[in-house]
Design a protein around this motif. Structure first.
Motif, mmCIF file in Angstrom:
data_model
loop_
_atom_site.group_PDB
_atom_site.id
_atom_site.type_symbol
_atom_site.label_atom_id
_atom_site.label_comp_id
_atom_site.label_asym_id
_atom_site.label_seq_id
_atom_site.Cartn_x
_atom_site.Cartn_y
_atom_site.Cartn_z
ATOM 1 N N ALA A 51 10.249 2.488 12.586
ATOM 2 C CA ALA A 51 8.932 2.136 12.043
ATOM 3 C C ALA A 51 8.110 3.385 11.788
ATOM 4 C CB ALA A 51 8.204 1.212 13.017
ATOM 5 N N MET A 52 8.335 4.406 12.593
ATOM 6 C CA MET A 52 7.596 5.665 12.448
ATOM 7 C C MET A 52 8.621 6.770 12.213
ATOM 8 S SD MET A 52 4.346 7.007 13.218
ATOM 9 C CE MET A 52 3.632 6.560 14.786
ATOM 10 N N LEU A 53 8.393 7.508 11.124
ATOM 11 C CA LEU A 53 9.370 8.512 10.724
ATOM 12 C C LEU A 53 8.633 9.805 10.415
ATOM 13 C CD1 LEU A 53 12.409 8.687 9.964
ATOM 14 C CD2 LEU A 53 11.743 8.104 7.657
ATOM 15 N N THR A 54 9.110 10.930 10.946
ATOM 16 C CA THR A 54 8.507 12.224 10.628
ATOM 17 C C THR A 54 9.525 13.048 9.863
ATOM 18 O OG1 THR A 54 7.190 12.096 12.635
ATOM 19 C CG2 THR A 54 7.364 14.244 11.602
ATOM 20 N N VAL A 73 8.385 -2.580 0.038
ATOM 21 C CA VAL A 73 7.885 -1.382 0.726
ATOM 22 C C VAL A 73 6.693 -0.907 -0.094
ATOM 23 C CG1 VAL A 73 8.448 0.940 1.525
ATOM 24 C CG2 VAL A 73 10.247 -0.811 1.435
ATOM 25 N N VAL A 74 5.494 -1.097 0.446
ATOM 26 C CA VAL A 74 4.287 -0.791 -0.314
ATOM 27 C C VAL A 74 3.381 0.131 0.501
ATOM 28 C CG1 VAL A 74 2.248 -1.764 -1.457
ATOM 29 C CG2 VAL A 74 4.399 -3.051 -1.444
ATOM 30 N N SER A 75 3.037 1.256 -0.103
ATOM 31 C CA SER A 75 2.150 2.210 0.550
ATOM 32 C C SER A 75 0.750 1.621 0.657
ATOM 33 C CB SER A 75 2.126 3.500 -0.276
ATOM 34 O OG SER A 75 0.936 4.215 -0.059
ATOM 35 N N THR A 76 0.148 1.728 1.833
ATOM 36 C CA THR A 76 -1.196 1.215 2.064
ATOM 37 C C THR A 76 -2.208 1.916 1.155
ATOM 38 O OG1 THR A 76 -0.535 0.883 4.354
ATOM 39 C CG2 THR A 76 -2.886 0.762 3.917
ATOM 40 N N ASP A 77 -1.943 3.180 0.853
ATOM 41 C CA ASP A 77 -2.860 3.962 0.017
ATOM 42 C C ASP A 77 -2.437 4.009 -1.448
ATOM 43 O OD1 ASP A 77 -4.330 4.635 2.379
ATOM 44 O OD2 ASP A 77 -2.790 6.120 2.839
ATOM 45 N N PHE A 95 8.788 12.507 -0.784
ATOM 46 C CA PHE A 95 7.475 12.926 -0.308
ATOM 47 C C PHE A 95 7.285 14.424 -0.551
ATOM 48 C CE2 PHE A 95 8.408 9.029 1.900
ATOM 49 C CZ PHE A 95 7.187 8.367 1.915
ATOM 50 N N SER A 96 6.476 14.760 -1.556
ATOM 51 C CA SER A 96 6.305 16.169 -1.904
ATOM 52 C C SER A 96 5.023 16.764 -1.336
ATOM 53 C CB SER A 96 6.352 16.349 -3.419
ATOM 54 O OG SER A 96 5.483 15.445 -4.039
ATOM 55 N N LYS A 97 4.238 15.950 -0.676
ATOM 56 C CA LYS A 97 2.989 16.446 -0.079
ATOM 57 C C LYS A 97 2.911 16.049 1.381
ATOM 58 C CE LYS A 97 -0.648 16.418 -3.574
ATOM 59 N NZ LYS A 97 -1.720 15.519 -4.003
ATOM 60 N N ALA A 98 2.408 16.965 2.210
ATOM 61 C CA ALA A 98 2.244 16.655 3.625
ATOM 62 C C ALA A 98 1.164 15.586 3.786
ATOM 63 C CB ALA A 98 1.858 17.907 4.390
ATOM 64 N N GLY A 99 1.323 14.794 4.795
ATOM 65 C CA GLY A 99 0.327 13.761 5.060
ATOM 66 C C GLY A 99 0.917 12.604 5.836
ATOM 67 N N SER A 100 0.098 11.603 6.021
ATOM 68 C CA SER A 100 0.496 10.427 6.769
ATOM 69 C C SER A 100 0.501 9.253 5.789
ATOM 70 C CB SER A 100 -0.522 10.216 7.895
ATOM 71 O OG SER A 100 -0.258 9.007 8.536
ATOM 72 N N TYR A 101 1.630 8.567 5.703
ATOM 73 C CA TYR A 101 1.801 7.511 4.701
ATOM 74 C C TYR A 101 2.127 6.173 5.357
ATOM 75 C CZ TYR A 101 2.138 11.543 1.566
ATOM 76 O OH TYR A 101 1.881 12.699 0.890
ATOM 77 N N PRO A 102 1.100 5.408 5.690
ATOM 78 C CA PRO A 102 1.368 4.078 6.221
ATOM 79 C C PRO A 102 1.818 3.143 5.098
ATOM 80 C CG PRO A 102 -1.004 4.476 6.108
ATOM 81 C CD PRO A 102 -0.328 5.736 5.640
ATOM 82 N N TYR A 103 2.669 2.214 5.422
ATOM 83 C CA TYR A 103 3.130 1.250 4.420
ATOM 84 C C TYR A 103 3.377 -0.101 5.075
ATOM 85 C CZ TYR A 103 7.819 2.278 6.248
ATOM 86 O OH TYR A 103 8.918 2.437 7.061
ATOM 87 N N PHE A 104 3.588 -1.107 4.241
ATOM 88 C CA PHE A 104 3.820 -2.462 4.753
ATOM 89 C C PHE A 104 4.653 -3.250 3.761
ATOM 90 C CE2 PHE A 104 0.788 -4.826 2.031
ATOM 91 C CZ PHE A 104 0.103 -3.758 1.454
ATOM 92 N N ILE A 107 5.055 -9.027 1.198
ATOM 93 C CA ILE A 107 5.397 -10.441 1.389
ATOM 94 C C ILE A 107 5.080 -10.860 2.834
ATOM 95 C CG2 ILE A 107 7.234 -12.185 1.212
ATOM 96 C CD1 ILE A 107 8.714 -10.170 -0.664
ATOM 97 N N HIS A 108 5.298 -9.911 3.744
ATOM 98 C CA HIS A 108 5.024 -10.162 5.167
ATOM 99 C C HIS A 108 4.148 -9.018 5.693
ATOM 100 C CE1 HIS A 108 9.243 -11.384 4.120
ATOM 101 N NE2 HIS A 108 8.739 -12.544 4.448
ATOM 102 N N PRO A 109 2.844 -9.103 5.443
ATOM 103 C CA PRO A 109 1.967 -7.944 5.752
ATOM 104 C C PRO A 109 1.970 -7.512 7.216
ATOM 105 C CG PRO A 109 0.838 -9.564 4.385
ATOM 106 C CD PRO A 109 2.112 -10.214 4.845
ATOM 107 N N LYS A 110 2.526 -8.325 8.083
ATOM 108 C CA LYS A 110 2.600 -7.898 9.492
ATOM 109 C C LYS A 110 3.694 -6.856 9.701
ATOM 110 C CE LYS A 110 0.428 -11.577 12.047
ATOM 111 N NZ LYS A 110 0.633 -12.879 12.701
ATOM 112 N N MET A 111 4.571 -6.736 8.713
ATOM 113 C CA MET A 111 5.617 -5.711 8.782
ATOM 114 C C MET A 111 5.004 -4.392 8.336
ATOM 115 S SD MET A 111 8.804 -7.590 6.895
ATOM 116 C CE MET A 111 9.736 -6.064 6.825
#
Ligand SMILES: [Cu+2]
Length: 118
Positions: A51-54, A73-77, A95-104, A107-111
């Motif tokens: 769920a969390m990947l660096t 797979v949809v980026s929150t931002d 991912f070509s830029k540093a940062g934090s990318y939350p996604y969900f 269809i199932h926004p709890k994911m």
């Protein structure tokens, strides 16, 4: 301490120091020659794994739907957005830029998941 002894100590320190610099350069060279890494996220049982990947900047992350239910797979931002992935379908994003990318999954926004790019 005699003069010749202190010169010997100085020379030894110099050699050790240069060796360290050379080793450091070798390491950074090896790093530059590395291909962009690809990292996989598995979608299974209504969750992203991991769920969390660096990852380092330049990494292509791919998501594969191993579930028997469609997911997205949809980026929150709004940075990336997959189509609806059926079983065994894949989506990838580099991912070509540093940062934090939350996604969900839209269809199932709890994911939810997150990619941290360094
Ligand atoms: Cu889903």
């Amino acid at each position: 301490m005699g003069k010749s002894v202190s010169i010997a100590v100085f020379m030894m320190a110099l050699v050790v120091g240069m060796g360290t610099i050379a080793a450091g350069q070798k390491n950074s060279l090896a790093g530059a020659q590395q291909k962009p890494e690809t990292t996989e996220v598995k979608i299974d049982n209504f969750s992203f794994g991991p769920a969390m990947l660096t990852v380092p900047v330049g990494t292509a992350v791919s998501w594969t739907n191993r579930d028997d239910i469609p997911h997205t797979v949809v980026s929150t931002d709004g940075v990336f957005k997959s189509k609806v992935l059926d079983t065994d379908e894949k989506f990838s994003f580099t991912f070509s830029k540093a940062g934090s990318y939350p996604y969900f999954c839209s269809i199932h926004p709890k994911m939810t998941g997150k990619v941290i790019v360094q």
